[in-house]
Design an enzyme around this catalytic site. Structure first.
Site, PDB file in Angstrom:
ATOM      1  N   CYS A   1     -31.090  37.627 -43.507  1.00  0.00           N
ATOM      2  CA  CYS A   1     -30.442  37.764 -42.198  1.00  0.00           C
ATOM      3  C   CYS A   1     -29.113  38.523 -42.273  1.00  0.00           C
ATOM      4  O   CYS A   1     -28.553  38.897 -41.232  1.00  0.00           O
ATOM      5  CB  CYS A   1     -30.228  36.402 -41.560  1.00  0.00           C
ATOM      6  SG  CYS A   1     -31.756  35.488 -41.345  1.00  0.00           S
TER       7      CYS A   1
ATOM      8  N   ASN B   1     -34.222  33.892 -33.830  1.00  0.00           N
ATOM      9  CA  ASN B   1     -33.669  34.502 -35.044  1.00  0.00           C
ATOM     10  C   ASN B   1     -34.654  35.564 -35.554  1.00  0.00           C
ATOM     11  O   ASN B   1     -35.711  35.232 -36.073  1.00  0.00           O
ATOM     12  CB  ASN B   1     -33.451  33.413 -36.094  1.00  0.00           C
ATOM     13  CG  ASN B   1     -32.819  33.938 -37.369  1.00  0.00           C
ATOM     14  OD1 ASN B   1     -32.726  35.145 -37.581  1.00  0.00           O
ATOM     15  ND2 ASN B   1     -32.372  33.035 -38.220  1.00  0.00           N
TER      16      ASN B   1
ATOM     17  N   HIS C   1     -24.937  37.522 -35.792  1.00  0.00           N
ATOM     18  CA  HIS C   1     -26.324  37.190 -36.121  1.00  0.00           C
ATOM     19  C   HIS C   1     -26.766  36.061 -35.186  1.00  0.00           C
ATOM     20  O   HIS C   1     -26.019  35.109 -34.947  1.00  0.00           O
ATOM     21  CB  HIS C   1     -26.416  36.738 -37.580  1.00  0.00           C
ATOM     22  CG  HIS C   1     -27.758  36.211 -37.957  1.00  0.00           C
ATOM     23  ND1 HIS C   1     -28.920  36.884 -37.651  1.00  0.00           N
ATOM     24  CD2 HIS C   1     -28.130  35.074 -38.601  1.00  0.00           C
ATOM     25  CE1 HIS C   1     -29.946  36.188 -38.097  1.00  0.00           C
ATOM     26  NE2 HIS C   1     -29.503  35.080 -38.667  1.00  0.00           N
TER      27      HIS C   1
END
Ligand code: UT7
Length: 319
Positions: free
Chosen positions: A113, A276, A246
């Site tokens: 990520c 996500n 993020h």
């Protein structure tokens, strides 16, 4: 002084949108649990025939169009991904081929990520050193293929997508500072512990996560790296117009904004609609903020992300 200036951005989400209620029909969860704990309402899931490079190339085409740049002008392609089409070659070489170009360096970066922070920082180093004039930097992932759809503690959290940025060497400001970090001591907190071995997959090919430990580590390190990158550019938090974080969990995003003393009015939030999307989440949020008119030219953006490894980083940009 030469900067890496953002010429244009683009993104792509697969057509299929899956809501929390859709998931609640299949597994023991609820819209109430997912929304309250994470802020997620829906996610997009790639079609069976869609590969990561397909998502990436669509986002790239949109970014090139927004930048007014021909693919032939691109001198570097970096794709941040954890879910490339195949073990090798890289998704970046596939994107290059699908764009109808060849010759320029093209490679993947795997920092889960945090991948887009790593890719953007690497492209910036190429541009500032004169090794590339224009770079295509993409974050693309299909996490839906590495989820155990019976594990409610992970499968509700992720989605698929891609985001892309065209960077150009320019005297106009662009990337002002960036900071990257990693600490492999925490590798067991978040992983897909599988390996291809002698024609078989050994180990589990699904995401395993210690959610609470990841949550605490993320808040701590994102706050620290945000401070660090702002100081590196001799800025103050008040000078940040937008945080583009993020998008893993709205509560992590709120905690980081609070640490900087910035209100949620100054944060681009897409976790509700995208969930996500790993390396795609920051460029997807950036493109969404630019296209909906929130982010305007000349404004200062703080991008920050963290993921498995652990790896994390932040980039301060004058857009
Ligand atoms: O990109 C970086 C990657 N990941 C992250 O940033 C994620 C970081 N962590 C988080 O976002 C949160 O820790 C989660 C959203 C994953 C979990 O939230 P939490 O508040 O830490 O919940 P928990 O794991 O402590 O679970 C609480 C309860 C448990 O039940 P009991 O033991 O209290 O009875 C779980 O079994 O919630 C249960 N639970 C669920 N219930 C309904 C776990 N998943 C679900 C679910 N639906 N999907």
């Amino acid at each position: 002084m030469i900067y890496s200036h953002i010429l244009g951005t683009g993104s792509y989400l697969p057509a299929q949108r899956v809501t929390n209620n859709d998931l609640a029909e299949r597994i023991d969860t609820s819209d109430e649990w997912i929304s309250t704990r994470t802020g997620i309402k829906a996610r997009h899931i790639a079609a069976e025939n869609e590969k990561t490079s397909d998502l990436a190339v669509e986002a790239a085409r949109r970014a090139l169009a927004a930048a007014g740049t021909d693919a032939e002008e691109i001198g570097l392609i970096i794709v941040a991904t954890t879910t490339p089409d195949m073990q090798f070659p890289s998704a970046a070489t596939m994107v290059q081929h699908k764009l109808g170009i060849n010759g320029c360096p093209a490679f993947d970066i795997q920092a889960v990520c945090a991948g887009f922070m790593y890719a953007l920082t690497t492209a910036d180093a190429y541009i500032r050193s004169g090794m590339a004039n224009k770079a295509l930097v993409i974050g693309a992932d299909i996490f839906s293929r590495i989820l155990d759809w019976n594990d409610r503690s992970t499968c509700v959290l992720f989605g698929d997508g891609a985001g892309a940025v065209v960077l150009s060497a320019s005297e106009q400001p662009g990337i002002l500072a960036s900071r990257l970090h990693a600490d492999g001591a925490h590798l067991d907190l978040l992983k897909v512990p599988a390996q291809m071995e002698n024609g078989r997959i050994s180990g589990s090919p699904f995401v395993k996560m210690d959610g609470q430990a990841v949550f605490k580590f993320a808040v701590k390190q994102l706050s620290a790296v945000a401070d660090e990158v702002i100081q590196a550019a001799s800025y103050t938090p008040e000078q940040v117009d937008w945080i583009v974080p993020h998008q893993a969990n709205r509560r992590i995003i709120e905690a980081t904004a609070k640490h900087l003393g910035l209100s949620m009015e100054k944060v681009i939030v897409t976790v509700d609609e995208h969930a996500n999307t790993s390396a795609a989440s920051i460029p997807l949020a950036l493109d969404s903020g630019i296209r909906n008119g929130k982010i305007r030219r000349g404004q200062t953006l703080l991008l920050e992300g963290i993921g498995g490894g652990f790896a994390w980083g932040a980039v301060l940009i004058q857009y």
